[in-house]
Design a protein around this motif. Sequence first.
Motif, short mmCIF file in Angstrom:
data_model
loop_
_atom_site.label_atom_id
_atom_site.label_comp_id
_atom_site.label_asym_id
_atom_site.label_seq_id
_atom_site.Cartn_x
_atom_site.Cartn_y
_atom_site.Cartn_z
N PRO A 59 2.09 6.38 -19.05
CA PRO A 59 2.83 6.05 -17.83
C PRO A 59 4.15 6.79 -17.73
O PRO A 59 4.83 7.04 -18.73
CB PRO A 59 3.06 4.54 -17.97
N HIS A 60 4.50 7.18 -16.52
CA HIS A 60 5.78 7.83 -16.24
C HIS A 60 6.37 7.14 -15.00
O HIS A 60 5.64 6.88 -14.04
CB HIS A 60 5.61 9.32 -15.93
N ILE A 61 7.67 6.89 -15.03
CA ILE A 61 8.32 6.34 -13.84
C ILE A 61 8.56 7.50 -12.87
O ILE A 61 9.23 8.47 -13.20
CB ILE A 61 9.64 5.63 -14.18
N ILE A 62 7.96 7.39 -11.70
CA ILE A 62 8.04 8.44 -10.69
C ILE A 62 9.18 8.17 -9.72
O ILE A 62 9.87 9.09 -9.27
CB ILE A 62 6.71 8.55 -9.90
N TRP A 63 9.39 6.90 -9.41
CA TRP A 63 10.38 6.53 -8.40
C TRP A 63 10.86 5.12 -8.72
O TRP A 63 10.10 4.29 -9.21
CB TRP A 63 9.72 6.57 -7.02
N ALA A 64 12.14 4.83 -8.47
CA ALA A 64 12.70 3.49 -8.64
C ALA A 64 13.82 3.28 -7.63
O ALA A 64 14.67 4.16 -7.45
CB ALA A 64 13.22 3.30 -10.06
N SER A 65 13.80 2.12 -6.95
CA SER A 65 14.83 1.79 -5.99
C SER A 65 14.67 0.35 -5.55
O SER A 65 13.54 -0.13 -5.36
CB SER A 65 14.75 2.71 -4.77
#
Length: 113
Positions: A59-65
């Motif tokens: 898993p990779h974090i692609i976007w966070a907000s």
Amino acid sequence: MRNAGVAVERRMLNDRYTVKYYGWLVIMDVTDQGLRRPVKVARLKQPGRQGPEMELLDPHIIWASEGKFTLAGFERVKNEEGKAVEFAQSWLCALDFRPPEELDESRNVRPMQ
């Protein structure tokens, strides 16, 4: 977002069409028996759910907000022949900001203060 490796139409990502899964998201390194090496996995542990946990490999974090984030990786499933097949998969995750007193105290994971 994808279903069995196939991109889901953007209009289908609206909340009324989306199946929601609730639980504890745990990200950790495990030893993959097939690859014989450590692999990072994200697992969704759902209380009361029978059967295997939902799992995302690499898993990779692609976007966070704003309390939401997208994890991208691979989902491994067995096909009709019993062979492992990996599909590109994305999970849209939302954080549940409940007060600490409402969290399950039987867990050994505590929220950060």
